[in-house]
Design an enzyme around this catalytic site. Structure first.
Site, PDB file in Angstrom:
ATOM      1  N   LEU A 188      27.037  39.951  40.938  1.00 33.15           N
ATOM      2  CA  LEU A 188      27.654  38.635  41.128  1.00 33.15           C
ATOM      3  C   LEU A 188      29.076  38.562  40.548  1.00 33.15           C
ATOM      4  O   LEU A 188      29.305  38.962  39.418  1.00 33.15           O
ATOM      5  CB  LEU A 188      26.769  37.592  40.426  1.00 33.15           C
ATOM      6  CG  LEU A 188      27.158  36.132  40.653  1.00 33.15           C
ATOM      7  CD1 LEU A 188      26.958  35.734  42.083  1.00 33.15           C
ATOM      8  CD2 LEU A 188      26.373  35.244  39.714  1.00 33.15           C
ATOM      9  N   ASP A 189      29.999  38.035  41.291  1.00 31.40           N
ATOM     10  CA  ASP A 189      31.385  37.829  40.856  1.00 31.40           C
ATOM     11  C   ASP A 189      32.132  39.138  40.630  1.00 31.40           C
ATOM     12  O   ASP A 189      33.232  39.131  40.069  1.00 31.40           O
ATOM     13  CB  ASP A 189      31.467  37.006  39.560  1.00 31.40           C
ATOM     14  CG  ASP A 189      30.923  35.613  39.730  1.00 31.40           C
ATOM     15  OD1 ASP A 189      30.677  35.196  40.875  1.00 31.40           O
ATOM     16  OD2 ASP A 189      30.729  34.936  38.713  1.00 31.40           O
ATOM     17  N   GLU A 190      31.551  40.262  41.016  1.00 33.84           N
ATOM     18  CA  GLU A 190      32.231  41.533  40.792  1.00 33.84           C
ATOM     19  C   GLU A 190      32.582  42.222  42.103  1.00 33.84           C
ATOM     20  O   GLU A 190      32.960  43.382  42.127  1.00 33.84           O
ATOM     21  CB  GLU A 190      31.366  42.467  39.930  1.00 33.84           C
ATOM     22  CG  GLU A 190      31.197  42.020  38.492  1.00 33.84           C
ATOM     23  CD  GLU A 190      32.489  42.079  37.691  1.00 33.84           C
ATOM     24  OE1 GLU A 190      33.400  42.858  38.045  1.00 33.84           O
ATOM     25  OE2 GLU A 190      32.599  41.324  36.710  1.00 33.84           O
TER      26      GLU A 190
END
Lengths: 289, 289, 289, 289
Positions: D232-234
């Site tokens: 997530l978010d990467e």
């Protein structure tokens, strides 16, 4: 984007060319380079439907001397009617900077050169005023005071051209040089002289642009770097930028803010030119950033 | 910066005033407000040394009705020769939007209003073409098709003024309205009509600015929001902004990029006007952002 | 926005204050100034609903000495529990600059000071390396080489504080000073030391932020100027900015681009601080630009 | 930059490829195209010294059908171990948009599509709340209300994948879709799902980023468009941008300003993806703008 030479032993070249657009150009050029065992590390192209001109910039690593590589390129260049240049990547351009009294652009250019962030070799600073001689001295650059006296402009310009010739100057930068060049000098320097205009062209031509901008109540202050042409302020634009001002900004504030924009815009234009990223396309530029 | 009404019960007002500069103005005004038990929550001022005019914008929370507060302000206003307005914070301005065929500015304004991010109440959309009627309908806003026929412009403008009067219109927004207003209409709407100019004024006045920009090879595309005046394109500038383009940008690309800038610049100008943040200072604006 | 002293004979002062929010503050302060025949030329205020603190910055022209004016302000300040300072507009702040090897921020600060665009008086440059001694010398500023040896940091910091005391230093600027200050030194310099962080905080704390940024593939490079606190990289932010990069930008390119942003962000933060435009509001700043 | 199909009869294709870097790639590819009588109108390349991968994007006009051209490219692609795609220039990508309650990104995407400025064909909008059904209806796009109930996420995601399959969806856009996708779904959509993150990554991950930003006192608000990955978010970043805020900006103001940035950043990322300008290079992206 880097201006550093490659680490390894294989020489790196930048090839820049312009010719009438048509099929097969990229293939022919890449064929020559592939045939010589070259590895293309950067490639940018643009075909302008308006002018019908094709523009190409390549960086290539190849185990050949410049002359040998040029000899391979030449027949292809002839076949397609190309205007072209071949240079070593990162080779600093021999540069003459013209100034008056304002120091901000000169300071910025000299500091960037010394920091290794601008591939130029400033071989001289010429001022119509002596004010910036100490700054040039700090950076070990010879300064020439060349006053432009009324009625003796031709003489001064001849002197300037001599100086440029003696020092093998490849690029002339007008870093807030407050003199209008003669048409003859503009023609002599065509394509190798860059001016920073203290305005967001085409607005506010003429004298005291910041006073004009202040009076008009603009909300942005801009600057424009362009090639010098005989048609004053109409030379091909290389780069422009702006910064925000507001109602409380005085003309003096605008001058200060403008100086920041001028220095940054000029530095970018000079770097792109020195890296052979700017090509002429009629009276516009192609900038392969 | 918020346009929201305060949560609590104490009414919040915005007081905006302009008068000849001189000592004691802020003290006199703050005295009236303090005397009424008011709490000043925002305050911005600007004295222009060029025009000699002083400008002040205050937000104040005070347990008084608007009329009662105005009655307290009036004597001070008279003493200093002030032009002033007093309004409830966040009250939406009754707004008429004029359009032609281009939808981007209207879409942006209506969407922002509905999202609660623009303190206007669009009470009508008037188009010289019928194209945007469906978009107005989507937002439940009445659309009036008002074609401007050759030789019958005065008639159309009279109709427009009637409409504005009937609906108590406080602000007229020219959202890419491709008609030149008559001098009479400009005067009738002075200070309460905002236009978005598809260019970074003062550059590229006149027709097809993006074609001009493309031909000139500019590196930035701009837009300007300004008050409408009889002197076309010379009205006081409220806001300007730019976006970057390059040699590969076609005129069509520039139009698209320009539309984004136009919508954003116009939305900011309308919001600041509706929040009483824009004051006239000669032919310039003071914008208390 | 200008840093110039007024032309005329009437002295100009900047008064900055913070106190618990409440009614009557502006009126009381303006009353004192009006009573002394003062003319308020700039005024900005902010009441933070989160902290309940009120912040005010005034510029006033008044025919009084600083001490006489301060004596008038004091009773009001006491009444409202104000933290306040009163200074002459444009008075340069006595500033100490700490550096390591990177020259870009020091060059920018010294050049701006000499150009009259930064109201500071750099009374010394301290480097833990000797590299920037020549640059300081060029500008006639004394340079102190103060190496920070392992295990002898306390000694070096004591030396630094002595130097600051001897030269009446009002502001310490960490211009890419690559040493972590001890908690004690941070506390001793609280509110009067500005650091430039080579990142867009809160991203990429720690070592080699540009390598981290490059590895993460970011599209913007930023820098942050903040007050120094014991909690590293968590000090109140004064200013931030970014520049665009792309996939082809190497770590080395990002360093160069980052240097430009760092120098500009730091210069703005130092100017605003020196003009008394930055107030502390808990762990955030209020910046009256 | 234009998304318009060519005016004339010759078909235009975009060829995008990635392979291990090495000599002769450009020459081999251009040879195939030249042999077929093709004219290369755009060409961009990037060799990443870090990953050793070479990336190329070409636009070519050639009098062949897509299958015939692909058959010519295939042998070269096999020889160099290329991952590649060949598409018709300007063909709109079949796109599914996932939303929750916030309308700004959906409004922006649908308006741009209809204006001819985004080469996508939105074949459906899926919301875990029904709020945006009317907006989809206005643009004639089918809306599916797909609530994600506690403990029945797998079911909802299966439904989503079915829908995507039925409608031949090529791109999934998470336009402020407030649900975390399962690892399985992320893998199923790898490389063809774009998310807009309401922050300038890597800062302020997690809940209520604007509250975090406000509390930290940042001076810029950003947004990040990235490919969806299980981490997530990467996911690989496609585009980022920022806008300025100040001390007076409330969390609510920041949300509003953030919405503008989010909509613009997402629109750029979707356009570049749909024009085959975004290539994966490890966990970074190459964006040929």
């Amino acid at each position: 984007m880097t201006t550093a030479p490659p680490d390894d032993a294989v020489p790196a070249y930048v090839l820049v060319l312009t010719c009438p657009d048509g099929p097969g150009i990229v293939h022919a050029v890449s064929g020559v380079l592939a045939g010589a065992g070259g590895n293309i590390t950067e490639s940018q192209q643009y075909g302008d439907p308006g002018t019908g001109r094709f523009h190409l910039r390549l960086q290539v690593e190849v185990a050949l001397g410049r002359e040998a590589l040029a000899a391979l390129v030449e027949p292809v260049a002839d076949r397609f009617g190309m205007t072209w240049t071949l240079d070593v990547v990162g080779r600093p351009l021999r540069t003459l900077v013209l100034v008056s009294r304002a120091a901000h652009c000169l300071n910025d250019l000299l500091f960037r050169q010394r920091s290794g962030r601008l591939p130029v070799d400033v071989v001289g600073v010429v001022g119509n005023h002596p004010d910036l001689a100490p700054m040039a001295a700090t950076y070990g650059v010879p300064f020439t005071h060349l006053p432009v006296e009324r009625g003796r402009k031709a003489e001064a310009e001849a002197h300037l051209l001599d100086l440029a010739r003696e020092r093998d100057v490849e690029l002339v930068v007008l870093a807030r040089y407050m003199q209008v060049l003669s048409d003859d000098l503009c023609r002599a320097l065509a394509g190798r002289a860059i001016n920073i205009h203290h305005s967001f062209l085409p607005s506010f031509k003429g004298a005291r642009p910041y006073a004009q901008a202040h009076d008009r109540g603009v909300k942005l202050i801009g600057a424009t770097a362009h090639y010098v042409t005989a048609d004053l302020d109409e030379g091909p634009i290389i780069e422009q930028d702006v910064q925000r001002v507001d109602h409380a900004s005085t003309e003096r504030d605008m001058v200060g803010i403008g100086q920041d924009v001028e220095a940054q815009v000029l530095a970018r234009a000079v770097r792109w030119h020195a890296e052979h990223r700017v090509l002429l396309d009629g009276h516009r530029t192609v900038v392969f950033r």
